[in-house]
Motif scaffolding. Structure first.
Motif, short mmCIF file in Angstrom:
data_model
loop_
_atom_site.label_atom_id
_atom_site.label_comp_id
_atom_site.label_asym_id
_atom_site.label_seq_id
_atom_site.Cartn_x
_atom_site.Cartn_y
_atom_site.Cartn_z
N CYS A 265 0.79 -1.11 0.08
CA CYS A 265 0.04 -0.04 -0.11
C CYS A 265 0.98 1.25 -0.06
O CYS A 265 0.56 2.15 -0.72
CB CYS A 265 -0.65 0.09 1.15
SG CYS A 265 -2.15 -1.30 1.15
N LEU A 266 1.99 1.21 0.63
CA LEU A 266 2.68 2.52 1.03
C LEU A 266 3.57 2.57 -0.36
O LEU A 266 3.72 3.89 -0.98
CB LEU A 266 3.90 2.07 2.01
CG LEU A 266 3.26 2.52 3.36
CD1 LEU A 266 4.36 1.99 4.45
CD2 LEU A 266 2.62 3.76 3.75
N THR A 267 3.79 1.68 -1.26
CA THR A 267 4.32 1.73 -2.45
C THR A 267 3.58 2.35 -3.42
O THR A 267 4.00 3.31 -4.23
CB THR A 267 4.58 0.32 -3.13
OG1 THR A 267 5.54 -0.24 -2.18
CG2 THR A 267 5.26 0.44 -4.56
N ALA A 268 2.16 2.22 -3.42
CA ALA A 268 1.27 3.10 -4.20
C ALA A 268 1.00 4.33 -4.02
O ALA A 268 0.94 5.26 -4.78
CB ALA A 268 -0.02 2.03 -4.15
N VAL A 269 1.04 4.62 -2.45
CA VAL A 269 1.04 6.03 -2.12
C VAL A 269 2.27 6.66 -2.46
O VAL A 269 2.13 7.75 -2.87
CB VAL A 269 0.80 5.87 -0.50
CG1 VAL A 269 1.11 7.32 0.26
CG2 VAL A 269 -0.50 5.31 0.05
N ASP A 270 3.20 6.16 -2.40
CA ASP A 270 4.57 6.89 -2.84
C ASP A 270 4.50 7.10 -4.34
O ASP A 270 4.88 8.05 -4.45
CB ASP A 270 5.84 6.08 -2.25
CG ASP A 270 5.99 6.08 -0.65
OD1 ASP A 270 5.49 6.91 0.06
OD2 ASP A 270 6.84 5.14 -0.12
N ASP A 271 4.09 6.38 -4.90
CA ASP A 271 4.12 6.59 -6.53
C ASP A 271 3.34 7.62 -6.89
O ASP A 271 3.78 8.42 -7.57
CB ASP A 271 3.56 5.12 -7.21
CG ASP A 271 4.53 3.99 -7.29
OD1 ASP A 271 5.84 4.35 -6.66
OD2 ASP A 271 4.31 2.92 -7.31
N PHE A 272 2.16 7.76 -6.31
CA PHE A 272 1.30 8.69 -6.53
C PHE A 272 1.85 9.99 -5.92
O PHE A 272 1.99 11.20 -6.85
CB PHE A 272 -0.20 8.59 -5.84
CG PHE A 272 -0.88 10.10 -5.89
CD1 PHE A 272 -1.78 9.76 -7.03
CD2 PHE A 272 -1.24 10.66 -5.15
CE1 PHE A 272 -2.79 11.09 -7.17
CE2 PHE A 272 -1.89 11.91 -5.10
CZ PHE A 272 -2.77 12.10 -6.40
N ALA A 273 2.37 10.18 -4.78
CA ALA A 273 2.94 11.47 -4.06
C ALA A 273 4.27 11.94 -4.97
O ALA A 273 4.32 13.07 -5.39
CB ALA A 273 3.30 11.15 -2.69
N TYR A 274 4.98 10.92 -5.18
CA TYR A 274 6.25 11.28 -6.12
C TYR A 274 6.15 11.62 -7.41
O TYR A 274 6.63 12.68 -8.27
CB TYR A 274 7.41 10.37 -5.98
CG TYR A 274 7.80 10.01 -4.65
CD1 TYR A 274 8.43 11.26 -3.93
CD2 TYR A 274 7.79 8.71 -4.20
CE1 TYR A 274 9.03 10.96 -2.54
CE2 TYR A 274 8.48 8.68 -2.72
CZ TYR A 274 9.02 9.62 -2.06
OH TYR A 274 9.55 9.65 -0.90
N LYS A 275 5.10 11.34 -8.14
CA LYS A 275 4.51 11.63 -9.57
C LYS A 275 3.91 12.90 -9.53
O LYS A 275 4.38 13.88 -10.38
CB LYS A 275 3.37 10.60 -9.93
CG LYS A 275 2.93 11.08 -11.43
CD LYS A 275 1.72 9.89 -11.70
CE LYS A 275 1.49 10.39 -13.17
NZ LYS A 275 0.29 9.04 -13.54
N VAL A 276 3.02 13.41 -8.22
CA VAL A 276 2.69 14.86 -8.12
C VAL A 276 3.58 15.81 -8.02
O VAL A 276 3.99 16.68 -8.85
CB VAL A 276 1.81 14.77 -7.22
CG1 VAL A 276 0.99 16.16 -6.93
CG2 VAL A 276 0.41 13.90 -7.64
N ILE A 277 4.57 15.39 -7.28
CA ILE A 277 5.81 16.10 -6.64
C ILE A 277 6.52 16.40 -7.96
O ILE A 277 7.07 17.69 -8.35
CB ILE A 277 6.61 15.42 -5.59
CG1 ILE A 277 5.97 15.69 -4.42
CG2 ILE A 277 7.84 16.33 -5.59
CD1 ILE A 277 6.24 14.81 -3.28
N GLY A 278 6.98 15.58 -8.58
CA GLY A 278 7.89 15.55 -9.85
C GLY A 278 7.22 16.42 -10.86
O GLY A 278 7.73 17.33 -11.75
N GLY A 279 5.87 16.25 -11.09
CA GLY A 279 5.21 17.26 -12.08
C GLY A 279 4.97 18.51 -11.69
O GLY A 279 5.03 19.49 -12.45
N ARG A 280 4.79 18.79 -10.39
CA ARG A 280 4.68 20.25 -9.87
C ARG A 280 6.22 21.04 -10.04
O ARG A 280 6.12 22.27 -10.36
CB ARG A 280 4.33 20.03 -8.26
CG ARG A 280 4.24 21.57 -7.91
CD ARG A 280 3.03 22.36 -8.41
NE ARG A 280 1.98 21.40 -8.45
CZ ARG A 280 1.14 21.11 -7.85
NH1 ARG A 280 1.08 21.59 -6.57
NH2 ARG A 280 0.02 20.25 -7.85
N LYS A 281 7.16 20.20 -9.75
CA LYS A 281 8.50 21.00 -10.03
C LYS A 281 8.81 21.15 -11.44
O LYS A 281 9.35 22.32 -11.69
CB LYS A 281 9.52 19.80 -9.60
CG LYS A 281 9.77 19.66 -8.08
CD LYS A 281 10.91 18.82 -7.65
CE LYS A 281 11.42 18.76 -6.31
NZ LYS A 281 12.63 18.07 -5.99
#
Length: 544
Positions: A265-281
């Motif tokens: 579950c944490l892998t899925a949470v991290d994938d979403f979070a880092y994808k958003v962070i990367g896109g925002r950067k």
């Protein structure tokens, strides 16, 4: 004759040995029974003074296991009432299940305010939640917590942030929530109101934290992988609180049982979070490149967004460096946990309580209709189209009875039923309880709402009037009503949470009557927040 006598003697000797062994076994059994009776009596005697029976080796664990089989929160409440608000739980010596449990407002003021620095979250609590929350604000202590709190507090009170939260909530309620209810009404189908409200608050808090819309409340109520993973991760994390530390850490190392589920579950949470962070950067860098020619300070990232992710991206740590992606992930996940569950869970219990107290619902509807009537007066009698009515933040400040009804629901069913602290130095609670350094303290907010010593003989009654004085809403001490915590850790989003709950409740109740499906089972779930174990199945009907 001699041969016969010899045989007889051997037989007699054998009988004597058998008889002797029998009597020894009987004596051993009697001794065992006697010891068992003695231990039982001694353990049960301690119950009078300690609140629960204390057994050799395992301590109070048997009582805890019995409590877990039924309603854990009511079990804790029963013990606290018998012990005048505080008791010491003694678990097996080889576990971390040793703690002081309290529901005494004097003790809460002592630990949340007066001696705040001596009662941090503590390493035990933080280690359990670290995989999920990392070093975010709700799992941080000391200077790390203060730094995040200061930055978040500044943003929470900015006009841009407040405008964004209002706009996103209006969009979600009117473009998604109300159409979902209307579809349920049109098809004459029941819906799980808890699930619908969780989807609403999840979308809303993701917009606030990440500036991203997961779309949980889209038509058809699709299953969103990130939302499902986040919910399952919180559930798996709770299991750690009732599992000896050495065992859950071993299971995590071996990747077994609930720890395997948590990891996935944490892998899925991290994938979403880092994808958003990367896109925002990428967005921010593009904005920076576009404005370089006119910017006076290239270290300042220009951006019109007001979500928390963007705000923290624009800040620097103590060394003057930008925050790491991991830290940004922790910040956002912490606010999602706080913002998703608290309001939606509170609203779920609120609508259930209304179904059992129709007179309260009538008063709320009358109050909300009064707002619309006021609009008609201001418009010189022109009737307002119900479908176009969007309650303003100013109007939501003028619904004292609705706020009282929501507060009363939170008093009886606080979104966070228990919380945890750890003592860093020897202390003595105002009620005389001695706390040694390292003692874990659990304060039970659920139980506090059911203490006659705090709320009177009618403490279990749903009574919004207890919050009103001369028709105006009157708040209570944060150490008596602890739904939003108290002291320096008082909930930053308290005002927004009230606005969100009032706006959602008023928007629904003005248009629909919510009926709980008959015989639907309702009980709290053992989790970080007080979900209903079976959701809340309801049908809706339009009001005239």
């Amino acid at each position: 004759m001699s041969s016969a006598n010899h045989t007889s003697s051997v037989s007699d000797a054998s009988d004597l040995i058998t008889a002797s062994m029998y009597f020894r076994e009987v004596r051993a059994f009697e001794l065992f029974v006697a010891v068992a009776i003695f231990v039982t009596i001694r353990s049960l005697r301690k119950k009078k003074h300690r609140g629960l029976a204390v057994w050799p080796v395992v301590g109070m664990l048997p009582s805890l296991l019995l409590g877990l089989r039924h309603d854990m929160y009511e079990w804790i409440t029963t013990v606290l009432i018998k012990q005048n608000g505080t008791f010491k739980f003694q678990g097996p010596a080889f576990t971390n299940l040793q703690c002081v449990v309290t529901a005494d407002p004097r003790n809460l003021e002592h630990l949340l305010k007066t001696n705040f620095s001596s009662f941090p979250k503590g390493e035990y609590f933080r280690s359990i939640l670290r995989d999920l929350l990392g070093e975010g604000i709700f799992n941080a202590d000391d200077e790390e917590w203060r730094r995040q709190r200061k930055a978040a507090s500044t943003e929470f009170h900015s006009p841009a942030f407040r405008a964004m939260t209002v706009d996103s909530l209006v969009e979600l309620v009117h473009a998604r929530l109300l159409p979902v209810l209307d579809e349920s009404y049109s098809k004459n189908e029941s819906i799980d109101l808890q699930d619908v409200l969780l989807r609403l608050t999840f979308d809303n808090v993701c917009m606030i934290a990440f500036g991203a819309d997961p779309g949980c409340l889209r038509p058809g109520l699709p299953e969103i992988p990130f939302a499902k993973a986040f919910e399952d991760a919180t559930t798996a994390t709770v299991i750690r609180f009732v599992t000896p530390t050495a065992i859950w850490k071993a299971l995590r190392f071996l990747n077994l049982f609930h720890e395997r589920s948590l990891k996935n579950c944490l892998t899925a949470v991290d994938d979403f979070a880092y994808k958003v962070i990367g896109g925002r950067k990428k967005e921010l860098l593009a904005a920076l490149d576009a404005s370089k020619s006119s910017a006076t300070d290239e270290s300042i990232i220009p951006c019109s967004r007001s979500d928390l992710l963007t705000v923290f991206m624009g800040l620097k740590d103590d060394q003057g460096s930008a925050f790491s992606d991991k830290f940004l992930r922790d910040i956002c996940v912490n606010f999602i946990l706080a913002g998703r569950d608290t309001s939606s869970v509170a609203l779920t219990w609120f609508f259930w309580l209304l179904s059992k107290n129709p007179s309260v619902e009538e008063k709320i509807v009358k109050e909300v209709r009064g707002l619309v009537k006021e609009r008609e007066i201001l418009r010189e009698g022109k009737v307002v189209d119900d479908e176009k009515i969007i309650f303003s933040p100013e109007e939501m400040k003028n619904v004292p009875y609705l706020q009282a009804a929501l507060s009363e629901a939170l008093r009886l069913y606080p979104s966070v039923p228990v919380d945890h602290k750890e003592v860093t130095a020897d202390q003595v609670f105002p009620d005389g309880t001695v706390l040694k350094k390292g003692t874990k303290v659990i304060y039970a907010m659920y139980s506090m709402g059911r203490m006659e010593s705090i709320w009177g003989e009618d403490c279990r009654k749903y009574k919004p009037e207890r919050w009103l004085k001369n028709g105006r809403f009157s708040s209570e001490s944060a150490y008596k009503f602890t739904a939003f915590n108290g002291g320096p850790r008082l909930c930053l989003g308290k005002d927004f949470a009230y606005y969100q709950m009032k706006f959602v409740a008023a928007s629904i109740l003005y248009r629909y009557r919510v009926n709980v499906v008959k015989k639907h089972p309702v009980s709290p779930k053992l989790a970080l927040t007080m979900y209903m174990s079976h959701g809340l199945k309801v049908t809706v009907e339009r009001r005239n």
